[in-house]
Scaffold this motif. Structure first.
Motif, short mmCIF file in Angstrom:
data_model
loop_
_atom_site.label_atom_id
_atom_site.label_comp_id
_atom_site.label_asym_id
_atom_site.label_seq_id
_atom_site.Cartn_x
_atom_site.Cartn_y
_atom_site.Cartn_z
N ILE A 190 30.59 16.89 -12.74
CA ILE A 190 29.40 17.18 -14.12
C ILE A 190 29.37 16.17 -14.64
N ASP A 191 30.92 15.03 -14.82
CA ASP A 191 31.00 14.13 -15.78
C ASP A 191 29.82 12.71 -15.30
N ALA A 192 29.63 12.90 -14.33
CA ALA A 192 28.19 11.65 -13.50
C ALA A 192 26.67 12.18 -14.19
N TYR A 193 26.88 14.27 -13.86
CA TYR A 193 25.25 15.04 -14.55
C TYR A 193 25.28 14.09 -15.76
N ASN A 194 26.70 13.85 -16.12
CA ASN A 194 26.87 14.66 -18.36
C ASN A 194 26.17 12.52 -18.27
N ARG A 195 26.84 11.74 -17.47
CA ARG A 195 26.00 10.58 -17.81
C ARG A 195 25.08 10.26 -17.19
N LYS A 196 23.80 11.11 -16.70
CA LYS A 196 23.27 10.51 -15.83
C LYS A 196 22.88 9.64 -14.70
N ASN A 197 24.14 9.69 -14.22
CA ASN A 197 24.35 8.92 -13.10
C ASN A 197 24.17 9.10 -11.79
N ILE A 198 23.08 9.20 -11.12
CA ILE A 198 22.77 10.00 -10.41
C ILE A 198 23.80 9.46 -9.06
N ASP A 199 23.76 8.33 -8.41
CA ASP A 199 24.89 7.27 -7.30
C ASP A 199 26.30 7.97 -7.80
N ASP A 200 26.86 8.18 -8.85
CA ASP A 200 27.98 8.41 -8.97
C ASP A 200 28.21 10.11 -8.82
N MET A 201 27.39 11.29 -9.07
CA MET A 201 27.11 12.61 -9.13
C MET A 201 27.17 12.91 -7.53
N LEU A 202 25.97 12.16 -6.41
CA LEU A 202 26.54 12.30 -5.77
C LEU A 202 27.12 12.19 -4.34
N MET A 203 27.82 10.98 -4.98
CA MET A 203 28.86 10.86 -4.19
C MET A 203 29.97 11.72 -3.88
N SER A 204 30.23 13.30 -4.75
CA SER A 204 31.35 13.97 -4.46
C SER A 204 30.35 14.69 -4.00
N VAL A 205 29.34 14.72 -3.34
CA VAL A 205 28.59 15.82 -2.44
C VAL A 205 28.28 15.33 -0.72
N HIS A 206 27.85 16.32 0.27
CA HIS A 206 27.92 16.29 1.45
C HIS A 206 26.70 15.73 1.96
N SER A 207 26.72 15.47 3.12
CA SER A 207 25.20 14.96 3.21
C SER A 207 24.62 15.69 3.50
N GLN A 208 24.98 17.07 3.84
CA GLN A 208 23.61 18.19 3.77
C GLN A 208 23.47 19.29 3.78
N VAL A 209 24.77 18.80 1.81
CA VAL A 209 24.80 19.33 0.96
C VAL A 209 23.46 20.36 -0.15
#
Length: 127
Positions: free
Chosen positions: A14-33
């Motif tokens: 959520i924090d990365a989403y709010n900062r519009k930082n896609i790379d950081d946002m995707l660091m929290s997700v599984h490759s098959q999200v």
């Protein structure tokens, strides 16, 4: 995963989403999200895999000049984390669906998160 680890993953996303930082946002997700956005009972966006989620996230950056999600409540129900979200955004340009540039959107919704291998494996947003 511990409840603390689960909450930290969701908070980081959520924090990365709010900062519009896609790379950081995707660091929290599984490759098959898997991602789904459901509005009024209709799926209006869905992705499979991190590459598809990245594409959707990049496309959505231009929709809002400002956007912010705030977690109002958070609970675990079995292996699913459920967050009640307050969303506020400002429309960046006139959109085909009738939204106008500068229009402020405020609404509450719910996001459900599932996990695999220490990462978020499924996100379902309801509004």
């Amino acid at each position: 995963m511990s409840p603390t680890d689960i909450r930290a993953l969701v908070d980081n996303y959520i924090d990365a989403y709010n900062r519009k930082n896609i790379d950081d946002m995707l660091m929290s997700v599984h490759s098959q999200v898997e991602f789904k956005n459901i509005c009024a009972g209709v799926v209006n966006a869905s992705t499979n895999g991190v590459a598809d989620l990245r594409t959707l996230a990049q496309q959505s950056l231009s929709l809002f000049s400002e956007r912010h999600q705030k977690i109002e409540s958070f609970e675990l129900q079995g292996s699913v984390a459920i967050a009640t979200i307050d969303f506020r955004a400002v429309v960046a340009a006139d959109l085909p669906n009738g939204l106008k540039k500068g229009q402020v959107l405020n609404f509450s919704g719910r996001s459900e998160f599932e996990f695999q291998d220490g990462a978020i494996s499924k996100i379902t947003d309801f509004s």
